[in-house]
Design an enzyme around this catalytic site. Structure first.
Site, PDB file in Angstrom:
ATOM      1  N   ARG A  33       9.024   1.924  -2.964  1.00  0.00           N
ATOM      2  CA  ARG A  33       8.715   0.491  -3.102  1.00  0.00           C
ATOM      3  C   ARG A  33      10.007  -0.327  -3.093  1.00  0.00           C
ATOM      4  O   ARG A  33      10.092  -1.376  -2.454  1.00  0.00           O
ATOM      5  CB  ARG A  33       7.925   0.250  -4.391  1.00  0.00           C
ATOM      6  CG  ARG A  33       7.511  -1.202  -4.598  1.00  0.00           C
ATOM      7  CD  ARG A  33       6.453  -1.352  -5.672  1.00  0.00           C
ATOM      8  NE  ARG A  33       5.242  -0.640  -5.327  1.00  0.00           N
ATOM      9  CZ  ARG A  33       4.893   0.545  -5.861  1.00  0.00           C
ATOM     10  NH1 ARG A  33       5.637   1.117  -6.791  1.00  0.00           N
ATOM     11  NH2 ARG A  33       3.800   1.153  -5.466  1.00  0.00           N
TER      12      ARG A  33
ATOM     13  N   ASP B  87       0.860  -1.184   0.000  1.00  0.00           N
ATOM     14  CA  ASP B  87       0.000   0.000   0.000  1.00  0.00           C
ATOM     15  C   ASP B  87       0.895   1.232   0.000  1.00  0.00           C
ATOM     16  O   ASP B  87       1.884   1.292   0.735  1.00  0.00           O
ATOM     17  CB  ASP B  87      -0.952   0.020   1.198  1.00  0.00           C
ATOM     18  CG  ASP B  87      -2.154   0.901   0.886  1.00  0.00           C
ATOM     19  OD1 ASP B  87      -2.805   0.666  -0.155  1.00  0.00           O
ATOM     20  OD2 ASP B  87      -2.440   1.841   1.647  1.00  0.00           O
TER      21      ASP B  87
HETATM   22  P1  IMP Z   1      -2.452   2.040  -3.683  1.00  0.00           P
HETATM   23  O1  IMP Z   1      -1.267   1.590  -2.904  1.00  0.00           O
HETATM   24  O2  IMP Z   1      -2.852   1.011  -4.685  1.00  0.00           O
HETATM   25  O3  IMP Z   1      -3.571   2.507  -2.794  1.00  0.00           O
HETATM   26  O4  IMP Z   1      -1.981   3.260  -4.578  1.00  0.00           O
HETATM   27  C1  IMP Z   1      -1.888   4.566  -4.139  1.00  0.00           C
HETATM   28  C2  IMP Z   1      -1.808   5.535  -5.267  1.00  0.00           C
HETATM   29  O5  IMP Z   1      -0.456   5.874  -5.472  1.00  0.00           O
HETATM   30  C3  IMP Z   1      -2.353   5.111  -6.623  1.00  0.00           C
HETATM   31  O6  IMP Z   1      -2.977   6.252  -7.210  1.00  0.00           O
HETATM   32  C4  IMP Z   1      -1.128   4.739  -7.416  1.00  0.00           C
HETATM   33  O7  IMP Z   1      -1.296   5.008  -8.783  1.00  0.00           O
HETATM   34  C5  IMP Z   1      -0.087   5.644  -6.810  1.00  0.00           C
HETATM   35  N1  IMP Z   1       1.205   4.993  -6.789  1.00  0.00           N
HETATM   36  C6  IMP Z   1       1.521   3.846  -6.146  1.00  0.00           C
HETATM   37  N2  IMP Z   1       2.809   3.549  -6.336  1.00  0.00           N
HETATM   38  C7  IMP Z   1       3.315   4.545  -7.113  1.00  0.00           C
HETATM   39  C8  IMP Z   1       4.602   4.768  -7.658  1.00  0.00           C
HETATM   40  O8  IMP Z   1       5.553   3.989  -7.481  1.00  0.00           O
HETATM   41  N3  IMP Z   1       4.741   5.884  -8.401  1.00  0.00           N
HETATM   42  C9  IMP Z   1       3.725   6.749  -8.634  1.00  0.00           C
HETATM   43  N4  IMP Z   1       2.507   6.573  -8.168  1.00  0.00           N
HETATM   44  C10 IMP Z   1       2.291   5.465  -7.398  1.00  0.00           C
END
Ligand code: IMP
Length: 205
Positions: A182, A71
């Site tokens: 990440r 997340d």
């Molecule tokens: P979730 O972890 O799936 O809730 O994602 C959170 C938000 O952050 C989403 O809108 C993803 O597109 C964005 N996101 C997650 N990881 C990255 C990344 O490595 N780079 C840019 N945006 C990210």
């Protein structure tokens, strides 16, 4: 026999980065495309930690296999740490990557360069029915004033890493994986997961 671990994400971009980062572990990484029983998981936790665990636990419950979930949140100084846990829905439910990027550029329009600091955070959770493992990765950067670069996904085109002089979208996936939130979370998880799996492998296999 290699142990099977499910990567609990429907997001193909995250999946690509997680698979690359975790491939040094001697495990068989499966993606959710093989498990039609896993639909959209409601992420109603108050923190990234809670949401990562919700996803890993739900995928374990549905597949019976050890699972790894990620997340991620973007905390912007000028927005008092928002959108944080709401990063995916910043521009509203079911919004696209571009909707989020455009909204961020819009709300940051009048913010001067020195106040555009932000932190990207990822929490990765592992769950196998017995053990919960959590790891965190963070990277500091700035919200750029315009989109730059064509790589990556999500907010990558506006997340500028000062030391590199580039946005994430201008980097190769290899470079991003070394310095990103990440990438760091994966690096933190790897030794913990390795030692847990080594001591428990007989029971799990
Ligand atoms: P979730 O972890 O799936 O809730 O994602 C959170 C938000 O952050 C989403 O809108 C993803 O597109 C964005 N996101 C997650 N990881 C990255 C990344 O490595 N780079 C840019 N945006 C990210």
């Amino acid at each position: 026999m290699m142990m099977k671990v499910v990567i609990a994400t429907h997001n193909k971009d995250k999946l690509k980065e997680l698979k690359r980062g975790l491939n040094q572990l001697n495990i068989d990484l499966l993606d959710l495309s093989r498990f039609s029983e896993v639909g959209e998981i409601i992420e109603d936790g108050k923190t990234l930690e809670e949401n990562a665990l919700i996803k890993a636990k739900e995928v374990f419950r549905l597949t019976g296999l050890p699972s790894i979930a990620d997340d991620t949140g973007l905390e912007v100084d000028a927005l008092n740490g928002k959108p944080g846990v709401f990063t995916a829905r910043f521009a509203g439910e079911n919004c696209s990557y571009m909707d989020n990027v455009n909204k961020m550029l819009k709300v940051m329009k009048k913010i001067k360069i020195s106040d555009r600091g932000a932190v990207f955070k990822t929490v990765i959770a592992f769950f196998d029915g017995k053990k919960e493992l959590l790891s965190i990765g963070e990277v500091k950067g700035m919200i750029a004033t315009e989109k730059k670069g064509l790589g990556g996904f999500g907010y990558d085109s506006i997340f500028y890493v000062v030391n590199e002089g580039k946005t994430f979208a201008e980097m190769t996936i290899e470079k991003k994986n070394i310095i990103s939130h990440r990438g760091k979370a994966i690096k933190n998880l790897t030794p913990k997961l390795k030692s847990y799996l080594e001591t428990n492998i007989k029971e799990i296999a």
